[in-house]
Design a protein around this motif. Structure first.
Motif, short mmCIF file in Angstrom:
data_model
loop_
_atom_site.label_atom_id
_atom_site.label_comp_id
_atom_site.label_asym_id
_atom_site.label_seq_id
_atom_site.Cartn_x
_atom_site.Cartn_y
_atom_site.Cartn_z
N THR A 39 0.86 -1.18 0.00
CA THR A 39 0.00 0.00 0.00
C THR A 39 0.89 1.22 0.00
O THR A 39 1.83 1.32 0.80
N PRO A 42 1.71 7.92 2.90
CA PRO A 42 2.68 8.95 3.28
C PRO A 42 4.10 8.43 3.56
O PRO A 42 5.08 9.13 3.29
N ARG A 62 -0.69 -0.64 -4.23
CA ARG A 62 -2.12 -0.48 -3.93
C ARG A 62 -2.37 0.95 -3.45
O ARG A 62 -1.69 1.44 -2.55
N ASN A 64 -5.15 3.08 -1.70
CA ASN A 64 -6.41 2.93 -0.97
C ASN A 64 -7.17 4.26 -1.02
O ASN A 64 -6.81 5.23 -0.34
N HIS A 67 -8.37 6.79 1.73
CA HIS A 67 -7.50 7.80 2.34
C HIS A 67 -6.92 8.68 1.24
O HIS A 67 -6.55 8.19 0.19
N TYR A 72 -3.93 13.66 -4.65
CA TYR A 72 -2.84 12.92 -3.99
C TYR A 72 -2.58 11.60 -4.73
O TYR A 72 -1.44 11.26 -5.04
N HIS A 73 -3.65 10.88 -5.04
CA HIS A 73 -3.47 9.58 -5.70
C HIS A 73 -2.95 9.73 -7.12
O HIS A 73 -2.20 8.88 -7.60
N GLU A 98 -7.93 0.78 -4.91
CA GLU A 98 -8.91 0.13 -4.03
C GLU A 98 -10.06 1.10 -3.74
O GLU A 98 -9.84 2.22 -3.26
N ARG A 105 -17.18 4.16 8.47
CA ARG A 105 -15.97 4.71 9.08
C ARG A 105 -16.31 5.83 10.05
O ARG A 105 -17.34 6.48 9.90
N HIS A 194 -12.45 2.03 10.59
CA HIS A 194 -13.72 1.32 10.31
C HIS A 194 -14.47 1.04 11.60
O HIS A 194 -13.88 0.86 12.66
N GLU A 259 -14.65 -9.02 3.34
CA GLU A 259 -14.37 -8.38 4.63
C GLU A 259 -15.45 -8.65 5.66
O GLU A 259 -15.41 -8.08 6.75
N ASP A 283 -11.02 -6.12 8.49
CA ASP A 283 -12.44 -5.94 8.82
C ASP A 283 -13.11 -7.28 9.10
O ASP A 283 -14.01 -7.35 9.95
N SER A 349 -0.15 -3.35 4.37
CA SER A 349 -1.06 -2.20 4.42
C SER A 349 -0.38 -1.04 5.11
O SER A 349 0.44 -0.33 4.53
N ARG A 350 -0.69 -0.90 6.41
CA ARG A 350 -0.12 0.20 7.19
C ARG A 350 1.41 0.13 7.23
O ARG A 350 2.09 1.15 7.30
N ALA A 353 2.33 1.89 4.07
CA ALA A 353 1.64 3.17 3.84
C ALA A 353 1.96 4.19 4.91
O ALA A 353 2.15 5.37 4.62
N ALA A 354 1.99 3.73 6.15
CA ALA A 354 2.11 4.71 7.24
C ALA A 354 3.11 4.30 8.30
O ALA A 354 3.20 4.92 9.36
N1 ATP Z 1 -3.20 7.46 0.90
C1 ATP Z 1 -3.08 7.46 2.23
N2 ATP Z 1 -2.98 8.60 2.88
C2 ATP Z 1 -2.88 8.64 4.22
N3 ATP Z 1 -2.82 7.53 4.99
C3 ATP Z 1 -2.92 6.37 4.39
C4 ATP Z 1 -3.06 6.25 2.97
N4 ATP Z 1 -3.17 4.95 2.67
C5 ATP Z 1 -3.10 4.29 3.84
N5 ATP Z 1 -2.92 5.13 4.86
C6 ATP Z 1 -2.77 4.82 6.28
O1 ATP Z 1 -2.40 3.46 6.45
C7 ATP Z 1 -3.36 2.79 7.26
C8 ATP Z 1 -3.52 1.37 6.77
O2 ATP Z 1 -3.92 1.37 5.44
P1 ATP Z 1 -5.12 0.47 4.91
O3 ATP Z 1 -5.04 0.57 3.46
O4 ATP Z 1 -5.08 -0.87 5.52
O5 ATP Z 1 -6.43 1.26 5.38
P2 ATP Z 1 -7.55 1.01 6.45
O6 ATP Z 1 -8.41 2.21 6.42
O7 ATP Z 1 -6.90 0.64 7.73
O8 ATP Z 1 -8.38 -0.24 6.07
P3 ATP Z 1 -8.91 -0.90 4.75
O9 ATP Z 1 -7.74 -1.65 4.26
O10 ATP Z 1 -10.00 -1.75 5.25
O11 ATP Z 1 -9.37 0.18 3.83
C9 ATP Z 1 -4.62 3.62 7.17
O12 ATP Z 1 -5.43 3.47 8.28
C10 ATP Z 1 -4.06 5.03 7.06
O13 ATP Z 1 -3.73 5.50 8.33
#
Ligand code: ATP
Ligand code: PYR
Length: 545
Positions: A39, A42, A62, A64, A67, A72-73, A98, A105, A194, A259, A283, A349-350, A353-354
């Motif tokens: 994912t 930031p 990926r 998402n 967010h 930004y995307h 995605e 949420r 969520h 999910e 989820d 994921s996180r 991404a974060a």
């Molecule tokens: N484009 C983005 N900008 C800011 N934060 C992001 C971004 N993409 C992901 N994140 C951060 O990473 C975390 C994990 O990403 P993830 O894609 O799993 O999202 P999620 O909201 O937790 O759940 P889901 O996967 O069910 O959508 C997010 O909760 C968010 O804090």
């Protein structure tokens, strides 16, 4: 002497004897068979980090859409494409958009509270759908983006938040559809987390939201490779997405994120309609109790394998690496077990991404995948998958089964498939051969789509055709062999299985040949003037794990 892989253990057919033979001193192979999805957010948004992640082995990016803004995307897509042009991988990475889906949420906290707020057991919070509080949540008021959901909540219902680390109990239904809730399981809530009332679907029917429709238009406008559809619990939404994609997006793959409980129950119809599925444990682990999630995971991976559709295992795979530079043993085991269960791809994921260590998390995912996939008893899995395929099979299946059987019999180093649409390579992958499937294609889009399958190393060969069709096939096979030899995936004298068609065009894949890999000079000589040597050398030198 170090044995490469678990070939000693895998000589035994019995699962128990195989386990007893596993060897911690085994060496690793120079390639990885499990695609890794990262994912982008930031922590890894700039070109330099994305390029590093491509070098390390990211296969699919990926985005998402739940967010960040469209702008930004859009910038992320530019960055990914720029990073790709800076690396010289023969397997360009794919981009997946995605959709936010119908998931419920919460809102965002007041800036002075930060993005994560801690709640203690017994804290009383008002849950409301008042739009003006969307960005003004605090310790006493939490915005929830669905009045429908608030209306459904009954006194005594539990509402889980985030990845299920915090729960509320509904205490009172207030005027204007608000709820008074008390924190039952204490923990943190992050912006846009969520919210789930177990077993209560987030909407009366499973369909696209207005925002999803905007995201699909965005995906089309940016020509991305695949759509991950969040919150799929009925096949109807897949059909809706396909119809929105129309002719322009006919080649985009649609992955159904499962999910919730209803998605698990309706899995067969969903997997039939979609191009692949995601076991979205984040989820799912709120709609089901945590002790049931592994059952859903194994069940869905097994059913996707039988259906021959790629399956992604997602959420909390290396979660502690959001903060730490090393995964826990349990997480490393979890990634490995998902691969042993039969998942095609692993998703971060996180972590990427974060998290603090996006590149390191990816490195660990790659390293664990390489160990785990060697412990798969491919021969046994292949026999089971073959037995599960209803007879009679079509010509492509028949050819794929023959190729996998041949690769096992002669212990081939690779199966090389010349493919346009990617379908024949995908069918070979569904039978899980023990060796790498090298899919050579002229289409950049096909390369990207093939990243969804376990075991496929897609190689782009977009040089001009060389004379007669049959010579052209030979040229492409040679190109794949050169790359594989230079990277150490095959060596002179190894057996390779070649899968081609006897005629040009889709649906003609019907030929399996066994060759012994010749030495390099005889390979390159014939076609040496047809390839751009500088480019070929860059491609060959490109290292990825
Ligand atoms: N484009 C983005 N900008 C800011 N934060 C992001 C971004 N993409 C992901 N994140 C951060 O990473 C975390 C994990 O990403 P993830 O894609 O799993 O999202 P999620 O909201 O937790 O759940 P889901 O996967 O069910 O959508 C997010 O909760 C968010 O804090
Ligand atoms: C990935 C995702 O959407 C989940 O695990 O919930």
């Amino acid at each position: 002497m170090t044995t490469i892989g678990q070939s000693f253990a895998n000589r035994y057919d019995s699962a128990l004897t195989q386990l007893c033979g596993l060897d911690v001193d085994s060496g690793i192979r120079p390639f990885r068979m499990t695609p890794i999805i990262c994912t982008i957010g930031p922590s890894c948004e700039n070109i330099k980090i994305i390029a590093e992640m491509i070098e390390v082995g990211m296969n699919i990016c990926r985005l998402n859409m739940a967010h960040g803004t469209f702008e930004y995307h859009s910038q992320l897509i530019k960055n990914v494409r720029e990073a790709m042009s800076q690396t010289h991988s023969p397997s360009p990475v794919a981009i997946a958009v995605e959709l936010g889906g119908q998931g419920v949420r919460c809102g965002c906290f007041l800036p002075e509270l930060g993005e994560e707020v801690k709640f203690k057991k017994g804290d009383v919070v008002i849950l409301t759908n008042e739009k003006e509080l969307q960005d003004k949540c605090d310790r006493s008021v939490l915005y929830i983006n669905s009045q429908y959901y608030l209306n459904l909540a009954k006194i005594g219902h539990k509402i889980w938040v985030g990845d299920g680390l915090l729960s509320f109990v509904v205490k009172e239904k207030l005027n204007h559809g608000k709820l008074r809730a008390e924190v039952d399981t204490e923990g943190e809530i992050s912006n846009l987390d969520h919210c789930i009332i177990p077993r209560v679907p987030p909407a009366p029917t499973c369909c696209l939201t207005d925002y999803d429709k905007e995201c699909i238009k965005f995906a089309l406008a940016h020509n991305v490779d695949m759509i991950f559809a969040s919150w799929v619990w009925s096949e109807s939404i897949i059909k809706e997405i396909r119809s929105m994609l129309g002719d322009k997006g006919a080649k985009m793959k649609i992955i159904a994120n499962i999910e919730n409980y209803m998605g698990v129950k309706n899995f067969n119809e969903i997997v039939e309609a979609a191009d692949g599925v995601m076991v979205a444990r984040g989820d799912l682990g709120m709609d089901l109790p945590p002790e049931k999630v592994f059952l859903a995971q194994k069940n869905m991976i097994g059913r996707a394998n039988v259906a021959g559709k790629p399956v992604i295992c997602a959420a909390q795979m290396l979660d502690s690496m959001v903060k730490n530079p090393r995964p826990t043993r349990a997480e490393a085991g979890d990634v490995a077990n998902a691969i042993l269960d039969g998942a095609d791809c692993i998703m971060l994921s996180r972590e990427t991404a974060a998290g603090r260590y996006p590149v390191l998390a990816l490195k660990y995912a790659c390293a664990i995948a390489r160990e785990a996939e060697m412990a798969v008893h491919h021969d046994r899995v292949y026999r089971q998958l073959r037995a599960s395929t209803p007879l009679p099979v079509d010509s492509t299946h028949c050819t794929a089964i023959s190729a996998v059987e041949a690769s096992i019999r002669c212990q081939a180093s690779a199966i090389i498939v010349v493919t346009n649409s990617g379908r024949s390579a995908g069918v070979v992958a569904r039978y899980r051969p023990p060796c790498l499937i090298v899919a050579v294609t002229k289409s950049q889009h096909t390369v990207k789509l093939l990243h969804l399958h376990r075991g496929i190393y897609p190689v782009l060969h977009d040089a001009a055709s060389c004379g007669e069709w049959i010579d052209d096939i030979d040229f492409r096979i040679n190109h794949a062999l050169i790359i594989c030899k230079r990277r150490g995936y095959v060596k002179a004298g190894d057996y390779c299985i070649l899968v081609t068609g006897s005629m040009e065009g889709p649906g003609w894949t019907n030929t399996v040949r066994t060759i012994s890999v010749p030495d390099q000079d005889t390979l390159t000589q014939k076609y040496v003037n047809l390839v751009n040597q500088t480019h070929l050398n860059q491609v060959i030198d490109h290292k990825e794990s």
